[in-house]
Write an enzyme that holds these catalytic residues in place. Structure first.
Site, PDB file in Angstrom:
ATOM      1  N   ASP A 169      62.154 -74.217  64.718  1.00  0.00           N
ATOM      2  CA  ASP A 169      62.738 -75.510  65.312  1.00  0.00           C
ATOM      3  C   ASP A 169      62.500 -76.729  64.500  1.00  0.00           C
ATOM      4  O   ASP A 169      61.062 -76.887  64.362  1.00  0.00           O
ATOM      5  CB  ASP A 169      62.323 -75.335  66.917  1.00  0.00           C
ATOM      6  CG  ASP A 169      63.380 -76.293  67.631  1.00  0.00           C
ATOM      7  OD1 ASP A 169      63.841 -77.126  67.011  1.00  0.00           O
ATOM      8  OD2 ASP A 169      63.286 -75.961  68.788  1.00  0.00           O
ATOM      9  N   HIS A 204      66.788 -83.537  60.658  1.00  0.00           N
ATOM     10  CA  HIS A 204      66.235 -82.931  61.964  1.00  0.00           C
ATOM     11  C   HIS A 204      65.954 -81.569  62.113  1.00  0.00           C
ATOM     12  O   HIS A 204      65.402 -81.244  62.790  1.00  0.00           O
ATOM     13  CB  HIS A 204      67.398 -83.265  62.970  1.00  0.00           C
ATOM     14  CG  HIS A 204      67.475 -84.917  63.262  1.00  0.00           C
ATOM     15  ND1 HIS A 204      67.024 -85.585  64.286  1.00  0.00           N
ATOM     16  CD2 HIS A 204      68.020 -85.822  62.457  1.00  0.00           C
ATOM     17  CE1 HIS A 204      67.134 -86.936  64.307  1.00  0.00           C
ATOM     18  NE2 HIS A 204      68.076 -87.104  63.070  1.00  0.00           N
TER      19      HIS A 204
HETATM   20  O1  LIG Z   1      75.837 -80.872  67.632  1.00  0.00           O
HETATM   21  P1  LIG Z   1      75.494 -79.472  68.023  1.00  0.00           P
HETATM   22  O2  LIG Z   1      76.122 -78.482  67.024  1.00  0.00           O
HETATM   23  O3  LIG Z   1      75.932 -79.202  69.435  1.00  0.00           O
HETATM   24  O4  LIG Z   1      73.877 -79.231  67.993  1.00  0.00           O
HETATM   25  C1  LIG Z   1      73.059 -80.120  68.710  1.00  0.00           C
HETATM   26  C2  LIG Z   1      71.768 -80.753  67.724  1.00  0.00           C
HETATM   27  O5  LIG Z   1      71.128 -79.872  67.422  1.00  0.00           O
HETATM   28  C3  LIG Z   1      70.112 -79.858  66.295  1.00  0.00           C
HETATM   29  O6  LIG Z   1      68.973 -80.986  66.926  1.00  0.00           O
HETATM   30  C4  LIG Z   1      67.788 -81.021  66.105  1.00  0.00           C
HETATM   31  O7  LIG Z   1      67.207 -82.358  66.213  1.00  0.00           O
HETATM   32  C5  LIG Z   1      66.166 -82.642  67.254  1.00  0.00           C
HETATM   33  C6  LIG Z   1      65.712 -83.848  67.165  1.00  0.00           C
HETATM   34  O8  LIG Z   1      65.498 -84.441  66.023  1.00  0.00           O
HETATM   35  C7  LIG Z   1      64.985 -81.480  66.986  1.00  0.00           C
HETATM   36  O9  LIG Z   1      64.026 -81.669  67.904  1.00  0.00           O
HETATM   37  C8  LIG Z   1      65.606 -79.996  66.698  1.00  0.00           C
HETATM   38  O10 LIG Z   1      64.454 -79.052  66.783  1.00  0.00           O
HETATM   39  C9  LIG Z   1      66.716 -79.995  65.845  1.00  0.00           C
HETATM   40  O11 LIG Z   1      67.256 -78.610  66.247  1.00  0.00           O
HETATM   41  C10 LIG Z   1      70.783 -80.397  65.329  1.00  0.00           C
HETATM   42  O12 LIG Z   1      69.709 -80.987  64.107  1.00  0.00           O
HETATM   43  C11 LIG Z   1      71.926 -81.806  65.397  1.00  0.00           C
HETATM   44  O13 LIG Z   1      72.441 -82.045  64.456  1.00  0.00           O
HETATM   45  C12 LIG Z   1      72.707 -81.334  66.555  1.00  0.00           C
HETATM   46  O14 LIG Z   1      73.524 -82.353  66.870  1.00  0.00           O
HETATM   47  O1  LIG Z   2      71.310 -79.818  79.995  1.00  0.00           O
HETATM   48  C1  LIG Z   2      70.684 -80.456  79.128  1.00  0.00           C
HETATM   49  C2  LIG Z   2      69.601 -79.752  78.544  1.00  0.00           C
HETATM   50  C3  LIG Z   2      69.048 -80.426  77.347  1.00  0.00           C
HETATM   51  N1  LIG Z   2      69.493 -81.679  77.024  1.00  0.00           N
HETATM   52  C4  LIG Z   2      68.584 -82.466  76.178  1.00  0.00           C
HETATM   53  O2  LIG Z   2      68.844 -81.745  74.900  1.00  0.00           O
HETATM   54  C5  LIG Z   2      67.809 -82.162  73.856  1.00  0.00           C
HETATM   55  C6  LIG Z   2      67.489 -80.823  73.348  1.00  0.00           C
HETATM   56  O3  LIG Z   2      66.653 -81.273  72.025  1.00  0.00           O
HETATM   57  P1  LIG Z   2      65.693 -80.450  71.121  1.00  0.00           P
HETATM   58  O4  LIG Z   2      65.022 -81.289  70.275  1.00  0.00           O
HETATM   59  O5  LIG Z   2      64.755 -79.880  72.211  1.00  0.00           O
HETATM   60  O6  LIG Z   2      66.490 -79.381  70.497  1.00  0.00           O
HETATM   61  P2  LIG Z   2      68.079 -79.250  69.754  1.00  0.00           P
HETATM   62  O7  LIG Z   2      69.156 -78.811  70.682  1.00  0.00           O
HETATM   63  O8  LIG Z   2      68.218 -80.401  69.416  1.00  0.00           O
HETATM   64  O9  LIG Z   2      67.678 -78.113  68.803  1.00  0.00           O
HETATM   65  C7  LIG Z   2      66.599 -82.635  74.587  1.00  0.00           C
HETATM   66  O10 LIG Z   2      66.740 -84.103  74.600  1.00  0.00           O
HETATM   67  C8  LIG Z   2      67.133 -82.425  76.345  1.00  0.00           C
HETATM   68  O11 LIG Z   2      66.781 -83.317  77.034  1.00  0.00           O
HETATM   69  C9  LIG Z   2      70.503 -82.151  77.752  1.00  0.00           C
HETATM   70  O12 LIG Z   2      70.823 -83.141  77.341  1.00  0.00           O
HETATM   71  N2  LIG Z   2      71.224 -81.554  78.506  1.00  0.00           N
END
Ligand SMILES: O=P(O)(O)OC[C@H]1O[C@H](O[C@H]2O[C@H](CO)[C@@H](O)[C@H](O)[C@H]2O)[C@H](O)[C@@H](O)[C@@H]1O
Ligand SMILES: O=c1ccn([C@@H]2O[C@H](COP(=O)(O)OP(=O)(O)O)[C@@H](O)[C@H]2O)c(=O)[nH]1
Ligand SMILES: [Mg+2]
Length: 735
Positions: A381, A166
């Site tokens: 990102d 991701h």
């Molecule tokens: O599990 P956390 O450490 O709290 O972090 C939250 C997630 O963040 C990352 O999200 C990624 O996936 C998105 C969907 O493919 C993408 O849009 C975004 O750019 C990525 O940063 C991470 O990859 C997840 O594993 C985490 O759970």
């Molecule tokens: O208070 C919040 C703010 C954001 N999101 C969700 O968190 C995800 C963020 O995903 P993104 O791919 O933009 O970034 P990541 O956190 O995975 O790097 C989106 O689906 C938002 O709708 C959420 O569940 N609660």
């Protein structure tokens, strides 16, 4: 019924213990929010961490927690506090995350944390292996579990495994700095299909596979032992219907307004030209929050007419707050917001509204639908789903998305205003452009974006991934269709035993021994001598090694041995220690061609010339694979005219190009050898393209075996030198 097992670090629900009660919340972040609908619809199970450590789970709580998890069609992997510290906060988020997002200066390489990473990946493997039933498919997600695909494949080669990353896959120049780069790549290659959000991440990955593992890559297919691993890009979508429907309900005058919406409305109603600029992200240094704040300040200074009219509504969701870099970022963000607000605020206007919390879905919809502009500007990102969610909620197709070029989402969202998040100028001009954009233009851009996101939503994304995963199963079957099975092997052993006069013709490099960077290092080892000696001592068995190697090398290695040898692709033959030429060849051409090859060596680091009595070989095993590919084409072009005039041919071997007389090849040598006696058992094994000549020259009764799983004229295929030796061992034991 076959099921899909989804595996990710975090489960879609997070459980915490608060005042002895269980508090269950949905997980934030793109992976969990995106995959949730895929999981909800399908029949399957999601394996991951619940959010509670083993230490916090007493015997009382365990069944209650398990019930919540099972009800959500999930299965938990238990992590200890030390695991969370070293695997999650440690290796995942202080090593992999920063490096894959190009934050070299934040990256820590600590062996202890690497050990924890391996340990926890094994914990995940245990739970997955426990859950797998025949026919199941496993879909592993993200950077926390890079080793998992191989751990599963090792134990369950029958199971189809998909892997999706991701986050970005960094360029080779970054990835190569990892002390454990090889292990990470081979871990991923346990999957049958590896998916990325964009083609750029895909090509960076392939580039590392070629350079670090030196594997052969054919377009987007990697040949890895007896398997083909397919690599492709699948830009993740969102649950479009969920967001657009929620926005429609929100627009309905009968729908009760939330407290947040009421507050937003008060400000929007202050005048016609009151506007909200929205930003939503986890508080993460990859999201470019300080840059965005500074840029907003610069914008207010450059375009003072927007003072008291626009507000930046910034939602920062707490994330990984035990990692020092995140704590530092929190302080920096707090300070910047304070300073900028202090600088510009008036009695009736605060330029930045800053929320540091996670909001429920309904409130996210309030924010998306109330904002004229979304300012999504990460410095790196993987994808960014927030940008897509904003677009999906614009039911009237108004609104402008300003998006960083550095988000994976930018590749599919050309109709947004794309900016470089490092340029304050870009920010200011983009904001001004967005604020003054005519409604028709907003709508025409939004319409195209919506159409695309609606079509390729998260369900379609998952469907495409599965379709490709299924198709990879089919290529596997084609690639290994001639794999020697146990019954066939038993028959060969039986035929060998019953035969009166046997010939065993074996290629050397790639067949009896593996490849080395320097060909002179690929000497026969004691075990091999032992094996060949045993063979040689059997009655009615003629053993002959047939190689492209030169006579001098083989004479040196086998001086003490009685085996028959054929060298230089069939120029020389040694029988009972006597060398005789099989072909009479010219060598005048060498003086002309060698200087040409030398110019290629000069310009291609890692390559060298091997001079044999009757041929010249240009080796490029340790050169950059892409440069070597270009050079091979060049060499072929340069040599074309010279080759024709001198009756030479250019052979393409395993990371080597060899120029030699056209009328010599292993096939002609094989034919000559076969004329000498009548054999009722013939075994021929070889790995290279040049060995195909032997397979062609072999009579029908011969057993021909190709070493490696690539296209061949041989009857059977076998994995590598290790397996060749095992087979030979069986032939000696049972004879
Ligand atoms: O599990 P956390 O450490 O709290 O972090 C939250 C997630 O963040 C990352 O999200 C990624 O996936 C998105 C969907 O493919 C993408 O849009 C975004 O750019 C990525 O940063 C991470 O990859 C997840 O594993 C985490 O759970
Ligand atoms: O208070 C919040 C703010 C954001 N999101 C969700 O968190 C995800 C963020 O995903 P993104 O791919 O933009 O970034 P990541 O956190 O995975 O790097 C989106 O689906 C938002 O709708 C959420 O569940 N609660
Ligand atoms: Mg070979």
């Amino acid at each position: 019924m076959n099921k899909t097992i989804i595996v990710s670090n975090r489960l879609p629900l997070q459980i915490a213990i608060e005042e002895d009660k269980l508090n269950v919340t949905p997980s934030v972040g793109g992976l969990a929010t995106g995959m949730k609908s895929v999981h909800a619809d399908g029949n399957g199970v999601w394996v991951g961490w619940s959010g509670i450590t083993d230490e916090d789970l007493d015997e009382d709580l365990k069944p209650k927690v398990n019930e919540k998890i099972e009800n959500a069609k999930c299965k938990a992997v238990g992590l200890t506090e030390a695991d969370v510290e070293d695997f999650y906060l440690g290796f995942s988020n202080r090593t992999l995350w920063p490096l894959f997002h190009y934050f070299l200066e934040y990256t820590k390489f600590e062996t202890e944390q690497w050990d924890a990473y391996k340990r926890v990946n094994e914990k995940f493997a245990e739970v997955v292996l426990d859950t797998i039933e025949e026919g199941d498919t496993v879909w592993v997600h993200d950077y926390q579990l890079l080793l998992l695909p191989q751990l599963i494949k090792d134990k369950r080669p029958d199971v189809t495994i998909g892997f999706f990353l991701h986050i970005p896959f960094p360029s080779y120049e970054i990835f190569r700095t990892f002390p454990w780069r090889q292990e990470l790549l081979t871990g991923m290659l346990g999957a049958d299909l590896i998916g990325f959000h964009t083609y750029d991440y895909e090509r960076h990955f392939l580039s590392s596979v070629k350079r670090i593992l030196r594997l052969d890559v054919n377009f987007n297919e990697i040949t890895y032992h007896d398997r083909i691993v397919k690599v492709d890009s699948f830009p993740m979508g969102i649950d479009y219907g969920k967001f657009s429907n929620a926005a429609l309900v929100h627009d309905n005058p009968d729908t009760k307004k939330s407290e947040l919406q009421k507050r937003l409305d008060t400000h929007l109603n202050e005048g016609d030209d009151q506007k909200f600029i929205l930003s939503i992200d986890r508080l993460d240094y990859t999201k470019g929050i300080p840059n965005r704040l500074r840029a907003f300040e610069h914008f207010l200074n450059t375009y003072p007419q927007y003072k008291e009219k626009v507000r930046l509504v910034m939602l920062a969701v707490p994330s990984r707050s035990n990692v020092p870099q995140y704590q530092k970022l929190k302080r920096e963000t707090d300070e910047l917001v304070g300073r900028i607000n202090g600088e510009f605020s008036t009695v009736s206007w605060t330029p930045i509204w800053y929320f540091y919390r996670s909001l429920p879905f309904e409130n996210l919809i309030d924010l998306y639908t109330s904002s004229d502009i979304a300012l999504i500007t990460p410095v790196r990102d993987g994808m960014n789903l927030v940008a897509k969610e904003y677009v999906a909620t614009r039911t009237k197709q108004d609104g402008v998305l300003i998006l960083s070029e550095m988000a994976g989402a930018a590749k599919e969202m050309n109709e947004a205003i794309l900016i470089n998040p490092n340029s304050l100028e870009d920010f200011a001009t983009a904001l001004d452009k967005a604020l003054t954009m005519p409604l028709e233009e907003q709508q025409s851009r939004m319409k195209i974006l919506q159409k695309r996101l609606k079509r390729y939503d998260v369900e379609k994304w998952a469907e495409e991934f599965f379709k490709t995963l299924e198709a990879t199963n089919q290529i596997q079957e084609v690639a290994v269709s001639k794999k020697l099975n146990d019954t066939e092997e038993a028959t060969i052993v039986e035929q060998f035993k019953n035969a009166k006069n046997r010939l065993v013709l074996l290629d050397y490099d790639g067949t009896l021994v593996g490849f080395k960077d320097n060909p002179q290092d690929a000497k026969p080892d004691a075990k091999l001598f032992n094996l060949l000696d045993k063979f040689e001592n059997q009655n009615n068995t003629r053993l002959c090694l047939i190689s492209g190697r030169d006579k001098a090398t083989f004479e040196d290695w086998y001086a003490q041995k009685d085996y028959d040898l054929i060298t230089d692709h069939g120029v020389w033959m040694r029988e009972h220690k006597e060398w005789t030429p099989l072909e009479i060849l010219k060598t005048e051409w060498m003086a002309n061609i060698k200087p040409i090859l030398e110019t290629f060596v000069d310009r291609t680091p890692g390559t060298f010339i091997e001079e044999k009595e009757y041929s010249l070989a240009w080796h490029y095993r340790t050169a950059d694979p892409e440069l070597a590919q270009i050079r091979t084409l060049e060499i072929n072009t340069v040599l074309t005219s010279m080759v024709a005039n001198n009756e030479l041919s250019v052979l393409q071997g395993n990371k080597v190009i060899e120029i030699k007389s056209s009328n010599v090849n292993k096939g002609r040598a094989t034919t000559q050898l076969l004329r000498k006696e009548d054999y009722d058992f013939i075994l021929i094994m070889g790995d290279d393209w040049t060995d195909e000549y032997m397979f062609e020259a072999a009579p029908e009764l011969a057993t021909t075996i190709k070493v490696g799983y690539v296209k061949t004229k041989a009857k059977y295929q076998i994995k590598g030198p290790e397996e060749v030796r095992q087979l030979l061992e069986k032939l000696t034991l049972d004879a």
